[in-house]
Design an enzyme around this catalytic site. Sequence first.
Site, mmCIF file in Angstrom:
data_model
loop_
_atom_site.group_PDB
_atom_site.id
_atom_site.type_symbol
_atom_site.label_atom_id
_atom_site.label_comp_id
_atom_site.label_asym_id
_atom_site.label_seq_id
_atom_site.Cartn_x
_atom_site.Cartn_y
_atom_site.Cartn_z
ATOM 1 N N ASP A 1 -15.282 -39.589 -13.860
ATOM 2 C CA ASP A 1 -15.038 -38.197 -13.461
ATOM 3 C C ASP A 1 -13.804 -37.789 -14.279
ATOM 4 O OD1 ASP A 1 -15.861 -36.088 -11.202
ATOM 5 O OD2 ASP A 1 -13.689 -36.057 -11.286
ATOM 6 N N LYS B 1 -17.132 -41.267 -3.432
ATOM 7 C CA LYS B 1 -16.247 -40.815 -4.515
ATOM 8 C C LYS B 1 -14.940 -41.578 -4.384
ATOM 9 C CE LYS B 1 -16.074 -37.758 -7.906
ATOM 10 N NZ LYS B 1 -17.131 -37.184 -8.766
HETATM 11 P P1 NDP Z 1 -12.542 -34.755 -18.248
HETATM 12 O O1 NDP Z 1 -11.349 -35.477 -17.791
HETATM 13 O O2 NDP Z 1 -13.354 -35.285 -19.368
HETATM 14 O O3 NDP Z 1 -12.153 -33.243 -18.633
HETATM 15 C C1 NDP Z 1 -11.551 -32.390 -17.703
HETATM 16 C C2 NDP Z 1 -11.218 -31.094 -18.416
HETATM 17 O O4 NDP Z 1 -10.779 -30.147 -17.449
HETATM 18 C C3 NDP Z 1 -10.087 -31.230 -19.420
HETATM 19 O O5 NDP Z 1 -10.232 -30.288 -20.428
HETATM 20 C C4 NDP Z 1 -8.860 -30.907 -18.576
HETATM 21 O O6 NDP Z 1 -7.760 -30.430 -19.320
HETATM 22 C C5 NDP Z 1 -9.407 -29.820 -17.675
HETATM 23 N N1 NDP Z 1 -8.676 -29.835 -16.396
HETATM 24 C C6 NDP Z 1 -8.613 -30.851 -15.513
HETATM 25 N N2 NDP Z 1 -7.839 -30.528 -14.468
HETATM 26 C C7 NDP Z 1 -7.413 -29.290 -14.709
HETATM 27 C C8 NDP Z 1 -6.590 -28.406 -14.007
HETATM 28 N N3 NDP Z 1 -6.031 -28.747 -12.828
HETATM 29 N N4 NDP Z 1 -6.374 -27.180 -14.534
HETATM 30 C C9 NDP Z 1 -6.949 -26.831 -15.729
HETATM 31 N N5 NDP Z 1 -7.739 -27.639 -16.447
HETATM 32 C C10 NDP Z 1 -7.958 -28.851 -15.940
HETATM 33 O O7 NDP Z 1 -13.439 -34.565 -16.928
HETATM 34 P P2 NDP Z 1 -14.988 -34.226 -16.829
HETATM 35 O O8 NDP Z 1 -15.384 -33.337 -17.936
HETATM 36 O O9 NDP Z 1 -15.710 -35.489 -16.596
HETATM 37 O O10 NDP Z 1 -15.038 -33.418 -15.441
HETATM 38 C C11 NDP Z 1 -14.897 -32.006 -15.364
HETATM 39 C C12 NDP Z 1 -15.474 -31.500 -14.063
HETATM 40 O O11 NDP Z 1 -16.861 -31.864 -13.979
HETATM 41 C C13 NDP Z 1 -14.836 -32.059 -12.790
HETATM 42 O O12 NDP Z 1 -14.867 -31.065 -11.784
HETATM 43 C C14 NDP Z 1 -15.774 -33.182 -12.399
HETATM 44 O O13 NDP Z 1 -15.695 -33.480 -11.023
HETATM 45 C C15 NDP Z 1 -17.107 -32.549 -12.760
HETATM 46 N N6 NDP Z 1 -18.209 -33.484 -12.939
HETATM 47 C C16 NDP Z 1 -18.142 -34.487 -13.865
HETATM 48 C C17 NDP Z 1 -19.204 -35.354 -14.043
HETATM 49 C C18 NDP Z 1 -19.224 -36.370 -15.129
HETATM 50 O O14 NDP Z 1 -20.293 -36.945 -15.347
HETATM 51 N N7 NDP Z 1 -18.150 -36.613 -15.841
HETATM 52 C C19 NDP Z 1 -20.395 -35.280 -13.158
HETATM 53 C C20 NDP Z 1 -20.414 -34.119 -12.286
HETATM 54 C C21 NDP Z 1 -19.330 -33.300 -12.172
HETATM 55 P P3 NDP Z 1 -6.556 -31.421 -19.698
HETATM 56 O O15 NDP Z 1 -7.110 -32.327 -20.755
HETATM 57 O O16 NDP Z 1 -5.490 -30.520 -20.153
HETATM 58 O O17 NDP Z 1 -6.226 -32.143 -18.419
#
Ligand code: NDP
Length: 445
Positions: free
Chosen positions: A166, A126
Site C-alpha cells: 500500500d 489491513k
Molecule cells: P505509493 O506510496 O506508491 O504512492 C502514494 C502517492 O500518494 C505518492 O505520490 C504520495 O506522495 C502521495 N501521497 C501519499 N500521502 C499523501 C498525503 N498525505 N498527501 C498528499 N499526497 C500523498 O502508494 P500507492 O500508489 O500504492 O497508494 C495510493 C492509494 O491507493 C492509497 O490510498 C492506497 O490505499 C490505494 N490503494 C493502493 C493499492 C495498491 O495496490 N498499491 C490497492 C488499492 C488501493 P509522496 O511521494 O510525496 O508521499
Amino acid sequence: MDARLEAIRDTVLARNPGEAEFHQAVVEVFESLGPVHDRHPEFLDAAILERLCEPERQIIFRVPWTDDAGRVQINRGFRVEFNSALGPYKGGLRFHPSVYLGIVKFLGFEQIFKNALTGMPIGGGKGGSDFDPRGRSDAEVMRFCQSFMTELYRHIGEYTDVPAGDIGVGGREIGYLFGQYKRITNRYESGVLTGKGISWGGSLVRPEATGFGTVIFTQEMLKTRGASFDGQRVVVSGSGNVAINAIAKARSLGATVVACSDSSGYIVDEAGIDVGLLREVKEVERGRLKDYAVRRPGVSYVDGGSVWDVDATVALPCATQNELDGGAAARLVRGGLLAVGEGANMPSTRDAVAVFQEAGVLFGPGKAANAGGVATSALEMQQNASRDSWSFEHTEERLTDIMVGIHHRCAATADEYGEPGNYVLGANIGGFVKVAEAMLAQGLI
Ligand code: NDP
C-alpha cells in the site's frame, strides 16, 4: 439514515473513540444499508452489523530498529484482521507517518466489502506502521522490515492472513518482508505475501493492477453514457504505484493526462504526461515530481496547492484519503467534469461525494474502482498455490473480466435497489450482502 442502523452506528462510534477515518467509513456504509435490512431482517437478528464493525483480531506491536547512524528508532506496527467470512484476511501494509489504528481500521473495514465485490475467496484485513520510508536508505528500510516481520510472522500465513503493499510499501519492502518470513519460518511459503518479484513467486500485472483496474472500471462507467477514455482530459492525484499505472492505462485508451501530484506539489503537462520519464523519476530514482518538471520543457510545477484546481473531464484521485473535499469537487464540476474513478481509498470526503452525485457526475468509489489490485493479488495466490505463472496477456484479461464484473455487480445492485447509477450504494450493498450471508451461515463467531 434508517433508525435501527442509527442506533448501531452510535454504539460503534462510541466504542471506537478518536478514530475519525474509521467512523467516516462506517457511516458511509451504514447510509447505504437501510433497504437491505428491510429485505433481510435476519441480518439484524444475528447482529451482523455489530459483528462486522468489530475486528476479529487487532495486533499492535513495537518495531525497534537502528538507523544508519547507529541510533535506536522505535515505530509502531499494526495488523487488523477484520473479517474472515469469505477467506483468509487479505489487505495491504501501509508505511506512512500518519498511520495509527483509526486509519488501519478504516482501510481494513473497506477491504471487507472490496474483497467481497471481487468474487474471490478473500477476507478483509489491513496493517502498517507509522514508519516513513521516504529519505531512508535501502539498508534502513531492510532493517525496519526485518524487525516488523519478526513480530508479524506469527500472525500471518497463506491460509490465515496474506498482506501486500500500500502507500510506502512496494516491491522493495515486500522483498525484505518475504525474506525475513522465509528465514524465520524456514518455509518457502509463496502465498503468504503478494506483490512479490516475478522471479520469486510474483504475478505479472500485479504492479499495474490497481491503476489499470481503476481505469477499466471508469471506462465501464463512461460507456453507460456512450463515452470512453478516448479524447478525455484526465487529472490524476499522486504519483506512486496506483497513479502512474492509471496514467499509463488512461493514455493507452486515448486520453490526455495533463496533471499529477505528490505531497509537495503538482505538475501540469498539457502535452500529456510522459509515463517513461515519470517512472524514471519516481520509481527508479525515487525522486520528486519537481524533478520531472525540470527535465521536460513546457511543464509547470506548482509548489503546494491542489491538483484539483486543474480542469478535467475525468478525475482519478490516486493519492490518499480525504484529499478531495467539497470545494475541490465543486470546482471540478464547474470545469466540466464527467467522471471520477477512485484509485485511492476514500480520497473524496463525504461532502465531495455529495457534490458529485448531485451534479450527476459518474462516481466510482474506491472499494469498487480500485479492487483490481487485491483481485490480482488473489490471482497471484492462485498461481502460487498451483506452482504456476501466467502470461501478462492472460492475467490482464482476467483483471479486465473481474473489473467489468465488479462494475456490473455495482450497477445491477443499484438498479435492484431503485437507485440506478449510484455506485456507492451498489458497492456497499453488493459487498455487504455476500459477507453477511456467509457470516449467517457460519454461526455466531
Ligand atoms: P505509493 O506510496 O506508491 O504512492 C502514494 C502517492 O500518494 C505518492 O505520490 C504520495 O506522495 C502521495 N501521497 C501519499 N500521502 C499523501 C498525503 N498525505 N498527501 C498528499 N499526497 C500523498 O502508494 P500507492 O500508489 O500504492 O497508494 C495510493 C492509494 O491507493 C492509497 O490510498 C492506497 O490505499 C490505494 N490503494 C493502493 C493499492 C495498491 O495496490 N498499491 C490497492 C488499492 C488501493 P509522496 O511521494 O510525496 O508521499
